[in-house]
Design a protein around this motif. Structure first.
Motif, PDB file in Angstrom:
ATOM      1  N   SER A  56       0.822  -1.211   0.000  1.00  0.00           N
ATOM      2  CA  SER A  56       0.000   0.000   0.000  1.00  0.00           C
ATOM      3  C   SER A  56       0.859   1.265   0.000  1.00  0.00           C
ATOM      4  CB  SER A  56      -0.933   0.016   1.210  1.00  0.00           C
ATOM      5  OG  SER A  56      -0.202   0.219   2.407  1.00  0.00           O
ATOM      6  N   TYR A  57       0.295   2.309  -0.563  1.00  0.00           N
ATOM      7  CA  TYR A  57       0.988   3.599  -0.575  1.00  0.00           C
ATOM      8  C   TYR A  57       1.306   4.032   0.860  1.00  0.00           C
ATOM      9  CZ  TYR A  57       1.934   8.548  -1.378  1.00  0.00           C
ATOM     10  OH  TYR A  57       2.519   9.788  -1.409  1.00  0.00           O
ATOM     11  N   LYS A  58       0.378   3.781   1.766  1.00  0.00           N
ATOM     12  CA  LYS A  58       0.588   4.160   3.166  1.00  0.00           C
ATOM     13  C   LYS A  58       1.777   3.412   3.758  1.00  0.00           C
ATOM     14  CE  LYS A  58      -1.959   4.709   7.527  1.00  0.00           C
ATOM     15  NZ  LYS A  58      -3.261   4.483   8.221  1.00  0.00           N
ATOM     16  N   LEU A  59       1.921   2.124   3.424  1.00  0.00           N
ATOM     17  CA  LEU A  59       3.060   1.344   3.908  1.00  0.00           C
ATOM     18  C   LEU A  59       4.358   1.847   3.295  1.00  0.00           C
ATOM     19  CD1 LEU A  59       4.448  -0.997   5.327  1.00  0.00           C
ATOM     20  CD2 LEU A  59       3.648  -2.524   3.497  1.00  0.00           C
ATOM     21  N   GLY A  60       4.354   2.096   1.983  1.00  0.00           N
ATOM     22  CA  GLY A  60       5.557   2.612   1.338  1.00  0.00           C
ATOM     23  C   GLY A  60       6.002   3.926   1.947  1.00  0.00           C
ATOM     24  N   ARG A  61       5.054   4.811   2.168  1.00  0.00           N
ATOM     25  CA  ARG A  61       5.372   6.109   2.759  1.00  0.00           C
ATOM     26  C   ARG A  61       5.910   5.944   4.179  1.00  0.00           C
ATOM     27  NH1 ARG A  61       6.753  11.019   1.017  1.00  0.00           N
ATOM     28  NH2 ARG A  61       8.444  10.465   2.447  1.00  0.00           N
ATOM     29  N   ALA A  62       5.323   5.017   4.955  1.00  0.00           N
ATOM     30  CA  ALA A  62       5.783   4.778   6.328  1.00  0.00           C
ATOM     31  C   ALA A  62       7.219   4.251   6.342  1.00  0.00           C
ATOM     32  CB  ALA A  62       4.853   3.792   7.033  1.00  0.00           C
ATOM     33  N   CYS A  63       7.549   3.377   5.384  1.00  0.00           N
ATOM     34  CA  CYS A  63       8.908   2.827   5.330  1.00  0.00           C
ATOM     35  C   CYS A  63       9.915   3.892   4.903  1.00  0.00           C
ATOM     36  CB  CYS A  63       8.940   1.634   4.374  1.00  0.00           C
ATOM     37  SG  CYS A  63       8.065   0.178   4.976  1.00  0.00           S
ATOM     38  N   ALA A  64       9.525   4.729   3.948  1.00  0.00           N
ATOM     39  CA  ALA A  64      10.412   5.823   3.543  1.00  0.00           C
ATOM     40  C   ALA A  64      10.642   6.783   4.709  1.00  0.00           C
ATOM     41  CB  ALA A  64       9.824   6.558   2.349  1.00  0.00           C
ATOM     42  N   ASP A  65       9.575   7.095   5.440  1.00  0.00           N
ATOM     43  CA  ASP A  65       9.703   7.990   6.598  1.00  0.00           C
ATOM     44  C   ASP A  65      10.585   7.364   7.677  1.00  0.00           C
ATOM     45  OD1 ASP A  65       8.126   9.891   5.379  1.00  0.00           O
ATOM     46  OD2 ASP A  65       6.295   9.327   6.440  1.00  0.00           O
ATOM     47  N   PHE A  66      10.522   6.036   7.810  1.00  0.00           N
ATOM     48  CA  PHE A  66      11.385   5.336   8.772  1.00  0.00           C
ATOM     49  C   PHE A  66      12.854   5.591   8.442  1.00  0.00           C
ATOM     50  CE2 PHE A  66      13.988   1.693   9.912  1.00  0.00           C
ATOM     51  CZ  PHE A  66      13.614   1.405  11.208  1.00  0.00           C
ATOM     52  N   LEU A  67      13.188   5.529   7.158  1.00  0.00           N
ATOM     53  CA  LEU A  67      14.578   5.771   6.756  1.00  0.00           C
ATOM     54  C   LEU A  67      14.999   7.209   7.037  1.00  0.00           C
ATOM     55  CD1 LEU A  67      14.764   3.797   3.378  1.00  0.00           C
ATOM     56  CD2 LEU A  67      15.695   3.125   5.603  1.00  0.00           C
ATOM     57  N   LEU A  68      14.060   8.139   6.886  1.00  0.00           N
ATOM     58  CA  LEU A  68      14.375   9.544   7.152  1.00  0.00           C
ATOM     59  C   LEU A  68      14.579   9.795   8.644  1.00  0.00           C
ATOM     60  CD1 LEU A  68      11.755  11.274   4.785  1.00  0.00           C
ATOM     61  CD2 LEU A  68      14.215  11.040   4.375  1.00  0.00           C
ATOM     62  N   THR A  69      13.691   9.251   9.462  1.00  0.00           N
ATOM     63  CA  THR A  69      13.709   9.584  10.891  1.00  0.00           C
ATOM     64  C   THR A  69      14.605   8.665  11.720  1.00  0.00           C
ATOM     65  OG1 THR A  69      11.730   8.222  11.284  1.00  0.00           O
ATOM     66  CG2 THR A  69      11.387  10.549  10.775  1.00  0.00           C
ATOM     67  N   GLU A  70      14.666   7.373  11.353  1.00  0.00           N
ATOM     68  CA  GLU A  70      15.391   6.409  12.176  1.00  0.00           C
ATOM     69  C   GLU A  70      16.814   6.137  11.674  1.00  0.00           C
ATOM     70  OE1 GLU A  70      14.207   5.230  15.042  1.00  0.00           O
ATOM     71  OE2 GLU A  70      12.402   6.421  14.728  1.00  0.00           O
ATOM     72  N   ILE A  71      17.030   6.205  10.374  1.00  0.00           N
ATOM     73  CA  ILE A  71      18.345   5.919   9.814  1.00  0.00           C
ATOM     74  C   ILE A  71      19.093   7.209   9.494  1.00  0.00           C
ATOM     75  CG2 ILE A  71      19.592   4.604   8.040  1.00  0.00           C
ATOM     76  CD1 ILE A  71      17.974   2.944  10.032  1.00  0.00           C
ATOM     77  N   GLY A  72      18.373   8.309   9.389  1.00  0.00           N
ATOM     78  CA  GLY A  72      19.020   9.603   9.195  1.00  0.00           C
ATOM     79  C   GLY A  72      19.247   9.995   7.753  1.00  0.00           C
ATOM     80  N   LEU A  73      18.564   9.317   6.810  1.00  0.00           N
ATOM     81  CA  LEU A  73      18.681   9.765   5.426  1.00  0.00           C
ATOM     82  C   LEU A  73      18.064  11.153   5.296  1.00  0.00           C
ATOM     83  CD1 LEU A  73      18.962   6.560   4.907  1.00  0.00           C
ATOM     84  CD2 LEU A  73      18.131   7.139   2.621  1.00  0.00           C
ATOM     85  N   PRO A  74      18.728  12.054   4.592  1.00  0.00           N
ATOM     86  CA  PRO A  74      18.129  13.373   4.368  1.00  0.00           C
ATOM     87  C   PRO A  74      17.080  13.302   3.264  1.00  0.00           C
ATOM     88  CG  PRO A  74      20.263  13.249   3.285  1.00  0.00           C
ATOM     89  CD  PRO A  74      20.094  11.952   4.029  1.00  0.00           C
ATOM     90  N   LYS A  75      16.095  14.149   3.357  1.00  0.00           N
ATOM     91  CA  LYS A  75      15.116  14.265   2.283  1.00  0.00           C
ATOM     92  C   LYS A  75      15.760  14.980   1.113  1.00  0.00           C
ATOM     93  CE  LYS A  75      10.461  16.027   1.342  1.00  0.00           C
ATOM     94  NZ  LYS A  75       9.295  16.771   1.911  1.00  0.00           N
ATOM     95  N   ALA A  76      15.501  14.486  -0.101  1.00  0.00           N
ATOM     96  CA  ALA A  76      16.078  15.117  -1.289  1.00  0.00           C
ATOM     97  C   ALA A  76      15.662  16.580  -1.350  1.00  0.00           C
ATOM     98  CB  ALA A  76      15.621  14.390  -2.553  1.00  0.00           C
ATOM     99  N   PRO A  77      16.581  17.490  -1.717  1.00  0.00           N
ATOM    100  CA  PRO A  77      16.245  18.926  -1.745  1.00  0.00           C
ATOM    101  C   PRO A  77      15.214  19.289  -2.802  1.00  0.00           C
ATOM    102  CG  PRO A  77      18.428  18.527  -2.669  1.00  0.00           C
ATOM    103  CD  PRO A  77      17.980  17.239  -2.053  1.00  0.00           C
ATOM    104  N   TYR A  78      15.064  18.445  -3.815  1.00  0.00           N
ATOM    105  CA  TYR A  78      14.034  18.642  -4.842  1.00  0.00           C
ATOM    106  C   TYR A  78      13.768  17.285  -5.486  1.00  0.00           C
ATOM    107  CZ  TYR A  78      18.140  18.703  -7.945  1.00  0.00           C
ATOM    108  OH  TYR A  78      19.311  18.381  -8.584  1.00  0.00           O
ATOM    109  N   PRO A  79      12.600  17.080  -6.103  1.00  0.00           N
ATOM    110  CA  PRO A  79      12.292  15.777  -6.701  1.00  0.00           C
ATOM    111  C   PRO A  79      13.330  15.370  -7.741  1.00  0.00           C
ATOM    112  CG  PRO A  79      10.324  17.142  -6.581  1.00  0.00           C
ATOM    113  CD  PRO A  79      11.471  18.030  -6.211  1.00  0.00           C
ATOM    114  N   GLY A  80      13.851  14.158  -7.588  1.00  0.00           N
ATOM    115  CA  GLY A  80      14.836  13.660  -8.540  1.00  0.00           C
ATOM    116  C   GLY A  80      16.247  14.117  -8.284  1.00  0.00           C
ATOM    117  N   ALA A  81      16.497  14.734  -7.139  1.00  0.00           N
ATOM    118  CA  ALA A  81      17.853  15.184  -6.817  1.00  0.00           C
ATOM    119  C   ALA A  81      18.785  13.985  -6.666  1.00  0.00           C
ATOM    120  CB  ALA A  81      17.847  16.003  -5.529  1.00  0.00           C
ATOM    121  N   PRO A  82      20.070  14.146  -6.992  1.00  0.00           N
ATOM    122  CA  PRO A  82      21.026  13.038  -6.885  1.00  0.00           C
ATOM    123  C   PRO A  82      21.572  12.844  -5.478  1.00  0.00           C
ATOM    124  CG  PRO A  82      22.121  14.932  -7.824  1.00  0.00           C
ATOM    125  CD  PRO A  82      20.679  15.332  -7.635  1.00  0.00           C
TER     126      PRO A  82
END
Length: 269
Positions: free
Chosen positions: A201-227
């Motif tokens: 589900s989209y909700k699950l995908g979004r939750a897993c992506a947010d987990f990487l941002l908040t728990e693993i410390g990945l930064p959010k891309a500064p703009y869509p498609g950023a390298p």
């Protein structure tokens, strides 16, 4: 965080997966050579041949003609959630009712996932041994292949150029912080997900992506498609599949992550 689950699991006796190889689509007499590799993992029940058309749709872009594509093949497993039918799978699925919450220990095929991490990591090691630097390798996948992309790409000792995950979830969230490599937070990720996905589900995908941002410390891309950072792309009305606009976005991202070696060296100097 620990460094490499793949290294910690060396006692598991596994072999790298078999694969189909698509050579770099270099112009005749160009004098150039393959200088980057994309390893693309298929989903549950699919094959390396089954995703070849997707790989070819991106491979023919002139900005990626220096890239070799490797399409690994999963082993045949009896999948519990599909009435024990035997099919290509990177790990067993106990149930297709995937919760958004963090699964409890025992609710996922951890042993199967660890075996596939080791197998895929051995393939990455062979690519590096062939002369391609890890920072010129992108690992990606669709669905279950994307799950293995996250598990392997963020735990391997090799710091890869980037990861792409399509219609994905992150398994083993109950212990993933202890598995992640020290460089996991600096690996760029392209994440594509459809709003009408009935399996992941989209909700699950979004939750897993947010987990990487908040728990693993990945930064959010500064703009869509950023390298750099995690770039999450939402595709309205897309089900558990890929479509042209998503592949166009991914192709653009890959060209930023894996520019021709001459351009990459010029940028770094």
């Amino acid at each position: 965080m620990q460094t490499s689950t793949a290294q910690d699991s060396e006692s598991i006796t596994v072999q790298p997966p078999s694969f189909v190889e698509l050579q770099a689509d270099l112009p005749v007499n160009s004098g150039s050579s393959c200088s980057a590799v994309v390893v693309f993992l298929h989903g549950l029940g699919d094959t390396s041949e089954g995703i070849m058309s997707i790989a070819n749709s991106m491979r023919v872009d002139p900005g990626l003609n220096h890239v070799k594509w490797i399409l690994p093949q999963a082993s045949i497993l009896a999948v519990t959630g599909n009435m024990k039918k035997r099919m290509p799978a990177w790990f067993d699925i106990y149930s297709f009712e995937l919760p958004v919450r963090v699964p409890k220990p025992g609710e996922e095929d951890e042993a199967g996932m660890l075996r596939s991490i080791v197998s895929i990591d051995k393939l990455l090691e062979s690519v590096v041994a062939s002369g391609v630097d890890a920072n010129r390798i992108v690992l990606g996948g669709f669905s279950q292949g994307a799950a293995m992309t996250l598990l392997t790409g963020l735990t391997t000792a090799h710091k890869l150029a980037g990861l792409f995950v399509l219609s994905a979830r992150l398994p083993l969230r109950n212990k993933f912080k202890s598995m992640a490599s020290t460089h996991a937070s600096s690996v760029p990720i392209f994440w594509g997900h459809g709003t009408r996905d009935p399996l992941v589900s989209y909700k699950l995908g979004r939750a897993c992506a947010d987990f990487l941002l908040t728990e693993i410390g990945l930064p959010k891309a500064p703009y869509p498609g950023a390298p750099e950072g995690l770039s999450f792309h939402t595709y309205q009305a897309l089900t558990h599949s890929v479509r042209d606009d998503e592949l166009d976005d991914l192709t653009s991202w890959l060209k930023k992550i894996l520019p021709p070696l001459e351009a990459a060296q010029h940028t770094s100097n």
